[in-house]
Design a protein around this motif. Structure first.
Motif, PDB file in Angstrom:
ATOM      1  N   LEU A 171       0.921  -1.237  -0.003  1.00  0.00           N
ATOM      2  CA  LEU A 171      -0.211  -0.032   0.003  1.00  0.00           C
ATOM      3  C   LEU A 171       0.939   1.259  -0.074  1.00  0.00           C
ATOM      4  O   LEU A 171       0.443   2.313  -0.664  1.00  0.00           O
ATOM      5  N   LEU A 172       2.111   1.192   0.601  1.00  0.00           N
ATOM      6  CA  LEU A 172       2.998   2.458   0.465  1.00  0.00           C
ATOM      7  C   LEU A 172       3.374   2.647  -0.906  1.00  0.00           C
ATOM      8  O   LEU A 172       3.446   3.810  -1.134  1.00  0.00           O
ATOM      9  N   GLU A 173       3.575   1.408  -1.510  1.00  0.00           N
ATOM     10  CA  GLU A 173       4.191   1.661  -2.846  1.00  0.00           C
ATOM     11  C   GLU A 173       3.064   1.953  -3.828  1.00  0.00           C
ATOM     12  O   GLU A 173       3.328   2.556  -4.783  1.00  0.00           O
ATOM     13  N   ASP A 174       1.798   1.672  -3.341  1.00  0.00           N
ATOM     14  CA  ASP A 174       0.629   2.281  -4.243  1.00  0.00           C
ATOM     15  C   ASP A 174       0.264   3.639  -3.893  1.00  0.00           C
ATOM     16  O   ASP A 174      -0.749   4.244  -4.516  1.00  0.00           O
ATOM     17  N   GLY A 175       0.825   4.423  -2.950  1.00  0.00           N
ATOM     18  CA  GLY A 175       0.853   5.532  -2.684  1.00  0.00           C
ATOM     19  C   GLY A 175       0.550   6.172  -1.359  1.00  0.00           C
ATOM     20  O   GLY A 175       0.259   7.444  -1.001  1.00  0.00           O
ATOM     21  N   ALA A 176       0.127   5.140  -0.486  1.00  0.00           N
ATOM     22  CA  ALA A 176      -0.055   5.502   1.030  1.00  0.00           C
ATOM     23  C   ALA A 176       1.077   6.277   1.592  1.00  0.00           C
ATOM     24  O   ALA A 176       2.088   6.072   1.251  1.00  0.00           O
ATOM     25  N   GLN A 177       0.670   7.104   2.250  1.00  0.00           N
ATOM     26  CA  GLN A 177       1.823   8.108   3.176  1.00  0.00           C
ATOM     27  C   GLN A 177       2.016   7.366   4.219  1.00  0.00           C
ATOM     28  O   GLN A 177       3.339   7.015   4.444  1.00  0.00           O
ATOM     29  N   ASN A 178       1.454   7.195   5.221  1.00  0.00           N
ATOM     30  CA  ASN A 178       1.632   6.215   6.440  1.00  0.00           C
ATOM     31  C   ASN A 178       0.183   5.105   6.920  1.00  0.00           C
ATOM     32  O   ASN A 178      -0.672   5.669   6.338  1.00  0.00           O
ATOM     33  N   LEU A 179       0.786   4.061   7.594  1.00  0.00           N
ATOM     34  CA  LEU A 179      -0.181   3.089   7.865  1.00  0.00           C
ATOM     35  C   LEU A 179      -0.023   2.772   9.200  1.00  0.00           C
ATOM     36  O   LEU A 179       0.941   2.410   9.706  1.00  0.00           O
ATOM     37  N   LEU A 180      -1.405   2.713   9.804  1.00  0.00           N
ATOM     38  CA  LEU A 180      -1.456   2.161  11.294  1.00  0.00           C
ATOM     39  C   LEU A 180      -2.174   0.657  10.998  1.00  0.00           C
ATOM     40  O   LEU A 180      -3.407   0.872  10.848  1.00  0.00           O
ATOM     41  N   LEU A 181      -1.446  -0.363  11.137  1.00  0.00           N
ATOM     42  CA  LEU A 181      -2.046  -1.901  11.044  1.00  0.00           C
ATOM     43  C   LEU A 181      -2.747  -1.991  12.343  1.00  0.00           C
ATOM     44  O   LEU A 181      -1.707  -2.304  13.122  1.00  0.00           O
ATOM     45  N   LYS A 182      -4.063  -2.314  12.435  1.00  0.00           N
ATOM     46  CA  LYS A 182      -4.431  -2.563  13.430  1.00  0.00           C
ATOM     47  C   LYS A 182      -4.545  -4.316  13.796  1.00  0.00           C
ATOM     48  O   LYS A 182      -5.023  -4.987  12.903  1.00  0.00           O
ATOM     49  N   GLY A 183      -3.958  -4.631  14.844  1.00  0.00           N
ATOM     50  CA  GLY A 183      -3.971  -6.096  15.084  1.00  0.00           C
ATOM     51  C   GLY A 183      -4.888  -6.783  16.072  1.00  0.00           C
ATOM     52  O   GLY A 183      -4.632  -7.960  16.325  1.00  0.00           O
ATOM     53  N   GLY A 184      -5.735  -6.183  16.313  1.00  0.00           N
ATOM     54  CA  GLY A 184      -7.012  -6.661  17.187  1.00  0.00           C
ATOM     55  C   GLY A 184      -7.615  -8.127  16.711  1.00  0.00           C
ATOM     56  O   GLY A 184      -7.866  -9.074  17.302  1.00  0.00           O
ATOM     57  N   HIS A 185      -7.804  -7.984  15.386  1.00  0.00           N
ATOM     58  CA  HIS A 185      -8.418  -9.128  14.652  1.00  0.00           C
ATOM     59  C   HIS A 185      -7.535 -10.380  14.862  1.00  0.00           C
ATOM     60  O   HIS A 185      -8.139 -11.602  14.754  1.00  0.00           O
ATOM     61  N   ALA A 186      -6.407 -10.345  15.017  1.00  0.00           N
ATOM     62  CA  ALA A 186      -5.553 -11.579  15.026  1.00  0.00           C
ATOM     63  C   ALA A 186      -4.941 -11.723  16.577  1.00  0.00           C
ATOM     64  O   ALA A 186      -3.917 -12.540  16.741  1.00  0.00           O
ATOM     65  N   CYS A 187      -5.454 -11.124  17.483  1.00  0.00           N
ATOM     66  CA  CYS A 187      -5.101 -11.111  18.870  1.00  0.00           C
ATOM     67  C   CYS A 187      -5.240 -12.747  19.366  1.00  0.00           C
ATOM     68  O   CYS A 187      -6.273 -13.233  19.844  1.00  0.00           O
ATOM     69  N   ILE A 188      -3.992 -13.417  19.658  1.00  0.00           N
ATOM     70  CA  ILE A 188      -4.020 -14.916  20.368  1.00  0.00           C
ATOM     71  C   ILE A 188      -3.030 -14.732  21.428  1.00  0.00           C
ATOM     72  O   ILE A 188      -2.912 -15.823  21.974  1.00  0.00           O
ATOM     73  N   THR A 189      -2.546 -13.882  21.680  1.00  0.00           N
ATOM     74  CA  THR A 189      -1.583 -13.540  22.773  1.00  0.00           C
ATOM     75  C   THR A 189      -2.214 -12.898  23.999  1.00  0.00           C
ATOM     76  O   THR A 189      -3.285 -12.253  24.155  1.00  0.00           O
ATOM     77  N   GLU A 190      -1.422 -12.173  24.852  1.00  0.00           N
ATOM     78  CA  GLU A 190      -1.511 -11.455  26.211  1.00  0.00           C
ATOM     79  C   GLU A 190      -1.309 -10.104  25.738  1.00  0.00           C
ATOM     80  O   GLU A 190      -1.713  -9.143  26.572  1.00  0.00           O
ATOM     81  N   GLU A 191      -1.099  -9.701  24.402  1.00  0.00           N
ATOM     82  CA  GLU A 191      -0.790  -8.296  24.025  1.00  0.00           C
ATOM     83  C   GLU A 191      -1.651  -8.110  22.717  1.00  0.00           C
ATOM     84  O   GLU A 191      -1.786  -8.988  21.887  1.00  0.00           O
ATOM     85  N   VAL A 192      -2.372  -6.814  22.529  1.00  0.00           N
ATOM     86  CA  VAL A 192      -2.828  -6.445  21.273  1.00  0.00           C
ATOM     87  C   VAL A 192      -1.755  -5.371  20.706  1.00  0.00           C
ATOM     88  O   VAL A 192      -1.228  -4.611  21.291  1.00  0.00           O
ATOM     89  N   THR A 193      -0.993  -5.929  19.374  1.00  0.00           N
ATOM     90  CA  THR A 193      -0.009  -5.201  18.871  1.00  0.00           C
ATOM     91  C   THR A 193      -0.624  -4.424  17.563  1.00  0.00           C
ATOM     92  O   THR A 193      -0.952  -4.996  16.670  1.00  0.00           O
TER      93      THR A 193
END
Length: 271
Positions: A171-193
């Motif tokens: 997406l950066l290569e496609d023109g995005a400036q900055n991305l905040l990738l939200k990891g909540g959907h993949a949370c299987i640990t004791e932390e959300v990253t």
């Protein structure tokens, strides 16, 4: 005439998003967030939804011309520091928003690419996704996709941190400036990253996982809080950290009813 933005407001905020009648997400969550963080919030409604803690029941797009008029009535009347874009719904609205933003290049834009509800209900027409990628994605200072949205936007299947980073890099290569990738959907640990991905590199932000049935409106709230902290003058990395902490506090204090997915508690500072 009294100013709508008196000196005690730290910043002015415009949300362009769908209305959540239940008050948990959408422009209602955006307005609550901006208000708690000291801003003056204006809005442009893109869609009317019927939803509750169990999901979206109905969705009706607002006419694109009317959406355009709402936005312009705000932008031509008052100075806006940050615009948060949420649910747009259809290609015509995406085009109208993109056209307007071309005339306001100095306003910080946060794009939360709302493509589907948590229950899977589609919230953006398929033909609008390409337009969003080509015209709004490069304009936004930060884009805040969750993992399903990242997969749709990049076309890359997300199965690990490595593939998520590869999708973000695309997406950066496609023109995005900055991305905040939200990891909540993949949370299987004791932390959300969550991962902030910029042309200069990546930064991870982790907080403990909260075992709660609350969470309705977390994505909207995170994107709005990020925009608010940027409008208050914080650097991007600090703004992400503070926005994530804000969402964490709203989750910590969220009510638990035992029914569906409960909303966040934005007035935690008064508890």
């Amino acid at each position: 005439m009294m100013s709508l933005f008196p000196k005690d407001f730290a910043f002015s905020f415009l949300t362009i998003a769908g209305s959540d009648n239940s008050g948990g997400a959408g422009l209602q969550a955006d307005i609550k967030t901006a208000t708690v963080l000291g801003g003056y919030a204006a809005s442009a409604v893109t869609a009317i939804t019927v939803q509750d803690r169990f999901g979206v029941k109905k969705c009706q797009h607002v006419d694109a011309a009317l959406v355009s008029e709402q936005i312009l009535s705000v932008l031509t009347d008052r100075q806006i520091d940050v615009i948060k874009i949420g649910m747009l719904g259809c290609a015509d609205i995406v085009k109208k928003v993109a056209n307007i933003l071309e005339d306001y290049p100095d306003i910080t834009v946060i794009l939360d690419p709302v493509l589907a509800a948590s229950d899977g209900a589609a919230l953006l027409d398929e033909d609008a996704i390409d337009i969003l990628k080509k015209r709004l994605m490069p304009r936004a200072y930060v884009i805040t996709p969750n993992l399903p949205e990242l997969r749709i936007l990049s076309g890359i299947k997300i199965s690990s941190v490595k593939t998520a980073l590869a999708a973000g890099q695309k997406l950066l290569e496609d023109g995005a400036q900055n991305l905040l990738l939200k990891g909540g959907h993949a949370c299987i640990t004791e932390e959300v990253t969550d991962i902030l991905l910029t042309p200069e590199g990546s930064h991870k932000f982790s907080l403990p996982y909260l075992e709660t049935q609350a969470g309705h409106g977390t994505g909207c709230t995170l994107a709005s809080a990020l925009g608010c902290y940027l409008a208050k003058g914080h650097a991007l990395i600090d703004a992400v950290r503070m926005a994530k902490e804000y969402v964490y506090k709203t989750l910590q204090n969220a009510p638990v009813s035992g029914k569906g997915t409960d909303p966040l508690c934005h007035n935690f500072i008064m508890l």
